[in-house]
Each structure stands twice: as C-alpha cells, then as structure tokens.
Design a protein around this motif. Structure first.
Motif, mmCIF file in Angstrom:
data_model
loop_
_atom_site.group_PDB
_atom_site.id
_atom_site.type_symbol
_atom_site.label_atom_id
_atom_site.label_comp_id
_atom_site.label_asym_id
_atom_site.label_seq_id
_atom_site.Cartn_x
_atom_site.Cartn_y
_atom_site.Cartn_z
ATOM 1 N N VAL A 14 0.838 -1.196 0.000
ATOM 2 C CA VAL A 14 0.000 0.000 0.000
ATOM 3 C C VAL A 14 0.876 1.250 0.000
ATOM 4 N N CYS A 17 2.496 1.685 -3.465
ATOM 5 C CA CYS A 17 1.494 2.101 -4.461
ATOM 6 C C CYS A 17 1.078 3.551 -4.247
ATOM 7 N N ALA A 18 0.954 3.961 -3.005
ATOM 8 C CA ALA A 18 0.596 5.349 -2.707
ATOM 9 C C ALA A 18 1.678 6.304 -3.199
ATOM 10 N N ALA A 21 1.295 6.505 -6.932
ATOM 11 C CA ALA A 21 0.105 7.278 -7.290
ATOM 12 C C ALA A 21 0.359 8.775 -7.141
ATOM 13 N N TRP A 51 -10.395 8.864 -8.841
ATOM 14 C CA TRP A 51 -9.134 8.286 -8.360
ATOM 15 C C TRP A 51 -8.750 8.870 -7.003
ATOM 16 N N TYR A 54 -11.337 7.697 -4.127
ATOM 17 C CA TYR A 54 -11.290 6.317 -3.651
ATOM 18 C C TYR A 54 -9.899 5.825 -3.279
ATOM 19 N N SER A 55 -8.860 6.318 -3.914
ATOM 20 C CA SER A 55 -7.527 5.813 -3.582
ATOM 21 C C SER A 55 -6.925 6.494 -2.370
ATOM 22 N N LEU A 59 -9.420 5.048 0.995
ATOM 23 C CA LEU A 59 -8.463 4.179 1.669
ATOM 24 C C LEU A 59 -8.386 4.507 3.164
ATOM 25 N N LEU A 91 -2.851 10.848 0.741
ATOM 26 C CA LEU A 91 -2.343 9.478 0.636
ATOM 27 C C LEU A 91 -1.469 9.131 1.841
#
Length: 113
Positions: A14, A17-18, A21, A51, A54-55, A59, A91
């Motif tokens: 996670v 990926c953050a 992103a 995006w 939700y991301s 999260l 994030l």
C-alpha cells in the motif's frame, strides 16, 4: 503472528502504491483535465476526481471503518491548483491509517458496489 506478517507485507505494498500514485498525480497536466480520458464518457477531470476520492480518502476511511461523507463524494479535487500535493498528503494520511496491524483484522468493506 501470520496475520501480522501478512499485514506488514500488504502495508508495504500500500505504501509503495501510494508513493507511485502521488508521483503520477504530479505529472497530470491541468490543461488535459477537460480532455477525454479513454474511460467511457469520463474526461480526465472526472477520472482524476474518482481516483483521488477512492484511492486516498476512501483508503483512509476504510481503515477507520467510516463511510465517505457526501461533501467528499461531490467534491472537485482538481479545482484546487495544488490538488496533486493535497492528494499526496491525503495518501500519506491514508497509509498512516493502515500502519497498525490491528486495522487489517476482520472484514473490510471496500465500498465498491
């Protein structure tokens, strides 16, 4: 013990990926926001808002076991000129919310229908 180990692996994923992103968001040119995205009828602005919602916000809210408030689901995050930096900061908050191994326990409603 296995759950803690698994959650650490998932948490690391996670976190990675953050970071990726956030990097991608910083590369989105504001001039392209009204252009088609390639995702159905959505322009780039609509796709980016989905995006971001939700991301990052989704999260964090899932870790806290909270629903997304209406003001977030209706918000145009790209209206702010520094949206990519705000997204990166959100994030970081989302990733921090998942840092406790106990958060990974039990059912997690991802909120996607």
């Amino acid at each position: 013990m296995e759950t803690e180990y698994t959650s650490m692996i998932e948490y690391t994923s996670v976190k990675e990926c953050a970071a990726e992103a956030a990097r991608v968001a910083r590369g989105v040119d504001a001039a392209r926001l009204p252009e088609p995205s390639g995702c159905g009828d959505w322009d780039v602005r609509t796709l980016v808002n989905h995006w971001v919602l939700y991301s990052a916000h989704g999260l964090e809210h899932r870790a806290l076991r909270k629903q997304l408030p209406d003001e977030l689901t209706a918000r145009d995050f790209t209206a702010d000129t520094d949206w990519a930096e705000a997204y990166a900061a959100q994030l970081e908050r989302a990733v921090a919310a998942w840092s406790d191994p106990r958060v990974w326990e039990g059912e997690i409603d991802l909120g996607f229908a």
